[in-house]
Design a protein around this motif. Structure first.
Motif, PDB file in Angstrom:
ATOM      1  N   SER A 413      -1.985  -0.306 -10.964  1.00 33.17           N
ATOM      2  CA  SER A 413      -1.260   0.916 -11.340  1.00 33.17           C
ATOM      3  C   SER A 413      -0.950   1.791 -10.137  1.00 33.17           C
ATOM      4  CB  SER A 413      -2.070   1.720 -12.360  1.00 33.17           C
ATOM      5  OG  SER A 413      -3.302   2.161 -11.789  1.00 33.17           O
ATOM      6  N   ARG A 414      -1.768   1.681  -9.082  1.00 33.56           N
ATOM      7  CA  ARG A 414      -1.583   2.524  -7.902  1.00 33.56           C
ATOM      8  C   ARG A 414      -1.852   1.694  -6.642  1.00 33.56           C
ATOM      9  NH1 ARG A 414      -3.486   4.843 -12.163  1.00 33.56           N
ATOM     10  NH2 ARG A 414      -2.861   6.964 -12.799  1.00 33.56           N
ATOM     11  N   ILE A 415      -1.014   1.883  -5.641  1.00 30.79           N
ATOM     12  CA  ILE A 415      -1.194   1.161  -4.375  1.00 30.79           C
ATOM     13  C   ILE A 415      -1.185   2.193  -3.249  1.00 30.79           C
ATOM     14  CG2 ILE A 415      -0.461  -0.818  -3.003  1.00 30.79           C
ATOM     15  CD1 ILE A 415       1.378  -1.652  -5.282  1.00 30.79           C
ATOM     16  N   TRP A 416      -2.293   2.315  -2.544  1.00 25.23           N
ATOM     17  CA  TRP A 416      -2.418   3.306  -1.474  1.00 25.23           C
ATOM     18  C   TRP A 416      -2.764   2.661  -0.128  1.00 25.23           C
ATOM     19  CZ3 TRP A 416      -5.768   2.103  -5.235  1.00 25.23           C
ATOM     20  CH2 TRP A 416      -7.023   1.655  -4.851  1.00 25.23           C
ATOM     21  N   GLN A 428       7.945  -8.834  -2.471  1.00 26.62           N
ATOM     22  CA  GLN A 428       8.633  -8.408  -3.699  1.00 26.62           C
ATOM     23  C   GLN A 428       7.814  -8.772  -4.951  1.00 26.62           C
ATOM     24  OE1 GLN A 428      12.804  -9.572  -3.753  1.00 26.62           O
ATOM     25  NE2 GLN A 428      12.952  -9.385  -1.525  1.00 26.62           N
ATOM     26  N   THR A 429       6.507  -8.508  -4.869  1.00 24.31           N
ATOM     27  CA  THR A 429       5.607  -8.846  -5.979  1.00 24.31           C
ATOM     28  C   THR A 429       5.202  -7.620  -6.803  1.00 24.31           C
ATOM     29  OG1 THR A 429       3.752  -8.728  -4.410  1.00 24.31           O
ATOM     30  CG2 THR A 429       4.651 -10.913  -4.920  1.00 24.31           C
ATOM     31  N   GLY A 430       5.887  -6.500  -6.590  1.00 24.19           N
ATOM     32  CA  GLY A 430       5.612  -5.325  -7.403  1.00 24.19           C
ATOM     33  C   GLY A 430       6.009  -5.554  -8.850  1.00 24.19           C
ATOM     34  N   THR A 431       5.374  -4.818  -9.765  1.00 22.40           N
ATOM     35  CA  THR A 431       5.645  -4.980 -11.193  1.00 22.40           C
ATOM     36  C   THR A 431       5.819  -3.609 -11.845  1.00 22.40           C
ATOM     37  OG1 THR A 431       3.323  -4.856 -11.871  1.00 22.40           O
ATOM     38  CG2 THR A 431       4.173  -7.030 -11.212  1.00 22.40           C
ATOM     39  N   SER A 432       6.118  -3.640 -13.128  1.00 26.46           N
ATOM     40  CA  SER A 432       6.264  -2.385 -13.880  1.00 26.46           C
ATOM     41  C   SER A 432       4.921  -1.696 -14.100  1.00 26.46           C
ATOM     42  CB  SER A 432       6.931  -2.662 -15.238  1.00 26.46           C
ATOM     43  OG  SER A 432       6.151  -3.575 -15.998  1.00 26.46           O
ATOM     44  N   ASN A 433       3.822  -2.353 -13.725  1.00 24.92           N
ATOM     45  CA  ASN A 433       2.503  -1.709 -13.819  1.00 24.92           C
ATOM     46  C   ASN A 433       2.356  -0.584 -12.800  1.00 24.92           C
ATOM     47  OD1 ASN A 433       1.739  -3.497 -15.794  1.00 24.92           O
ATOM     48  ND2 ASN A 433       0.603  -4.854 -14.419  1.00 24.92           N
ATOM     49  N   VAL A 434       3.084  -0.668 -11.684  1.00 27.32           N
ATOM     50  CA  VAL A 434       2.896   0.272 -10.573  1.00 27.32           C
ATOM     51  C   VAL A 434       3.427   1.653 -10.960  1.00 27.32           C
ATOM     52  CG1 VAL A 434       3.378   0.780  -8.167  1.00 27.32           C
ATOM     53  CG2 VAL A 434       3.093  -1.601  -8.901  1.00 27.32           C
ATOM     54  N   LYS A 435       2.515   2.643 -10.976  1.00 30.85           N
ATOM     55  CA  LYS A 435       2.888   4.020 -11.297  1.00 30.85           C
ATOM     56  C   LYS A 435       2.955   4.898 -10.050  1.00 30.85           C
ATOM     57  CE  LYS A 435       0.640   3.790 -15.829  1.00 30.85           C
ATOM     58  NZ  LYS A 435      -0.440   4.347 -16.683  1.00 30.85           N
TER      59      LYS A 435
END
Length: 482
Positions: A413-416, A428-435
Motif C-alpha cells: 500500500s505504501r512504498i518509501w 513497471q510492477t506497481g499495482t492499484s494497491n499502491v496508495k
C-alpha cells in the motif's frame, strides 16, 4: 513565581540591599514615619533581603556601563533562548532515574562527561534523556537536544542537517557555509571549544553520527556534558562513554500506576478492573511504551473488550513487543489505521497542519482521527506542531505494510524505501494497491528520471512525494485519485 531574576546593583552595595543599611535604612525609616503598615514594610524588607542574595551584577562608580550593558544583554538573550522540552505529565518513577543519571553526569564538576543511555526500544531512553535535560539545562551556556538521529541521518545530507541544527541550537546562528560533514566538524571544533554545553544525541545507531557531532570531549569547554541514547551498546563503548546507564523495566507497582493513568486517567485501577489490570500489566513485561499504548487503547472500554485484549496478549511471547503493539493497531478503525500507517511511512516529523490538509484531501476526518491516535499514544504532536511517533511504533507501521507483500513491493500500500521505489518504477510492477509513494532524487543517480509508464498501474495513488523531481513522458491523465 518561578521566574528568573538577575539583579543589577546599580551604584549600591549588595550588602546594603540585603541588610537594609546605608540609604536603604534611611528610606525604610521614612516609610515607617509616614504611617505605612508595619507588616507591609517588613515584607518589603524580606523581599530586598532575597534580592540581595541573588547572583547578578554590581555596577560601581567606576564601572564602564557600556561593557556592563553588553554583558547583561548577552546573558539575558542566552537565558531566554533556553527552553525546557515538552514532556508527558504521566511519567511514573522518573525522579529516581533522573537522580541516577545526575550522579553519573556529575553536574557540579568541571569534568567533561559523556554518558550513554542503553536499552531496548520502548524502555524509556528518550523520556529519561528529556527529563534530565529539563532538570539541568540552565547550568550551561548552550544546550541542544537532537532527536530522531537514526531517522534523520538516513535522509540526503542528513548528517550535515544535524550539524546545522546543533550549531544553531548552541550559537543561535544559521550557518549556510556547511556543505559537507568535514565542514561541520571544523565549525563545531572551532566555535564550541570555549563553551560549556549540554548536548543530547537521541537514537544513535552508527558511530559516524556521534563522530560528526561530538567527536571528542575536547571539542567543548570544561564542565560540558553529553548524553547519547542508543539501542547499540557497542557505539557507546567505541565513543568511550564515561558511564553507561541501563534503565531497568518498571516494577509491578510503577507499571500498574502508569497503566492506570492511561486506562483510567487516575493512579490506580477501578476496583472492578483491578485483577484485569494486574493481568494486563504482567503481560507487558514492565515496558513503559507497551503500558501506555495498551492502557490508552482500553480507556472507556467495557470488560468484554478488556478480556478479549488480555487473551490476545497472553498468546504473544513475552519478548515479542512488536506483536503486542500490533494488537493495539488492530483495535483502530479503518481510517485511524490508514493515518497511522501514513505517519509511520511518510509523515513522521512533518508539520501537523500540512499533514492534516493532505488527509482532508484524501477524504479523512483528519482532526477527529488524529485526536484518537494521540489519545492512544500512537502519535504525538511536538511543541513545534510536528507529528511524532516512537521509533518502535514507526517500525511497527512499516512492518505491517511490508508483511502484506514481503517479496513484491509493487503490491504494497505504501512504498518509501528509495531502492524499492526505483525497482517498482523501472520494472513497471506497481499495482492499484499502491496508495502512497515517496522518492528523493538527491540520493540517487542524476541520470535517472520518472517515466510515466512506471505509474500506469497505480490507479489508486493518493499521495505522491517527489523531491528534486525529474520526469519523462506524458502524465496528463495520471493520478485521478491523487
Amino acid at each position: 513565581m518561578d521566574q528568573i531574576v538577575l539583579p543589577i546593583f546599580y551604584k549600591v552595595e549588595p550588602r546594603d540591599v540585603r541588610n537594609q543599611t546605608g540609604g536603604y535604612a534611611k528610606a525604610f525609616q521614612e516609610h515607617q514615619n509616614m504611617g505605612f503598615d508595619g507588616t507591609m514594610v517588613q515584607k518589603w524588607k524580606e523581599a530586598m533581603r532575597e534580592v540581595g542574595e541573588l547572583d547578578g551584577w554590581h555596577s560601581k562608580e567606576d564601572t564602564y556601563e557600556g561593557k556592563l550593558i553588553k554583558t547583561v544583554v548577552k546573558t539575558v538573550g542566552s537565558t531566554l533562548n533556553k527552553r525546557p522540552l515538552s514532556i508527558s505529565n504521566n511519567l511514573v518513577g522518573i525522579q529516581l532515574r533522573i537522580k541516577e543519571m545526575l550522579i553519573l553526569l556529575d553536574i557540579e564538576s568541571n569534568d567533561r562527561k559523556i554518558v550513554g543511555i542503553h536499552g531496548l526500544g520502548g524502555i524509556g531512553k528518550t523520556t529519561i534523556a528529556r527529563a534530565v535535560y529539563n532538570t539541568v539545562f540552565h547550568h550551561f551556556e548552550g544546550c541542544s537536544f537532537i532527536a530522531n538521529i537514526r531517522e534523520t541521518a538516513q535522509q540526503y545530507n542528513g548528517l550535515v542537517h544535524l550539524q546545522k541544527q546543533l550549531i544553531f541550537d548552541i550559537l543561535k546562528q544559521e550557518n549556510q557555509d556547511i556543505s559537507s560533514v568535514d565542514d561541520g566538524i571544523i565549525v563545531i571544533q572551532q566555535r564550541f571549544c570555549a563553551k560549556k554545553v549540554l548536548i543530547v544525541l537521541d537514537d544513535v545507531d552508527q558511530n559516524i553520527q556521534v563522530k560528526s557531532l561530538v567527536g571528542d570531549h575536547k571539542w567543548f569547554d570544561v564542565g560540558s556534558k553529553i548524553i547519547i541514547t542508543s539501542r547499540d551498546k557497542q557505539i557507546l563503548c567505541v565513543q568511550e562513554a564515561d558511564e553507561i546507564y541501563e534503565p531497568k523495566v518498571m516494577n509491578s507497582d510503577d507499571s500498574l500506576e502508569l497503566f492506570s493513568r492511561h486506562a483510567f486517567i487516575r493512579d490506580q485501577p477501578l476496583e472492578d478492573y483491578l485483577d484485569l489490570s494486574k493481568a494486563m500489566v504482567k503481560t507487558t513485561g514492565g515496558l513503559p511504551l507497551a503500558l501506555q499504548v495498551i492502557g490508552s487503547s482500553l480507556y472507556l472500554k467495557g470488560k468484554v473488550v478488556w478480556e478479549g485484549m488480555l487473551k490476545k496478549l497472553q498468546k504473544v511471547p513475552n519478548y515479542d513487543v512488536m506483536e503486542r503493539l500490533k494488537i493495539s493497531y488492530e483495535a483502530l478503525d479503518d481510517e485511524e489505521q490508514q493515518m497511522f500507517l501514513d505517519t509511520a511511512c511518510f509523515f513522521n516529523g512533518m508539520d501537523k497542519e500540512i499533514v492534516c490538509h493532505i488527509w482532508d484531501g484524501c477524504g479523512f476526518f483528519s482532526q477527529v482521527e488524529l485526536d484518537a491516535l494521540c489519545v492512544r499514544c500512537l502519535v504525538t504532536i511536538s511543541e513545534k506542531g510536528e507529528l511524532g511517533m516512537h521509533d518502535l511504533l514507526r517500525d511497527l507501521g512499516r512492518y505491517i505494510v511490508c508483511q502484506k507483500n514481503i517479496d513484491e513491493p509493487g503490491k504494497r500500500s505504501r512504498i518509501w524505501s528509495q531502492e524499492d521505489v526505483l525497482d517498482v518504477l523501472d520494472t513497471q510492477t506497481g499495482t492499484s494497491n499502491v496508495k502512497g509513494l515517496s522518492i528523493d532524487f538527491r540520493s540517487i543517480s542524476t541520470s535517472q528520471c520518472l517515466m510515466s509508464e512506471g505509474f500506469a498501474a497505480m490507479t489508486k495513488l493518493r499521495l505522491l512525494r517527489v523531491d528534486y523531481a525529474r520526469f519523462s513522458g506524458k502524465f496528463t491523465h495520471s493520478f485521478s485519485e491523487l
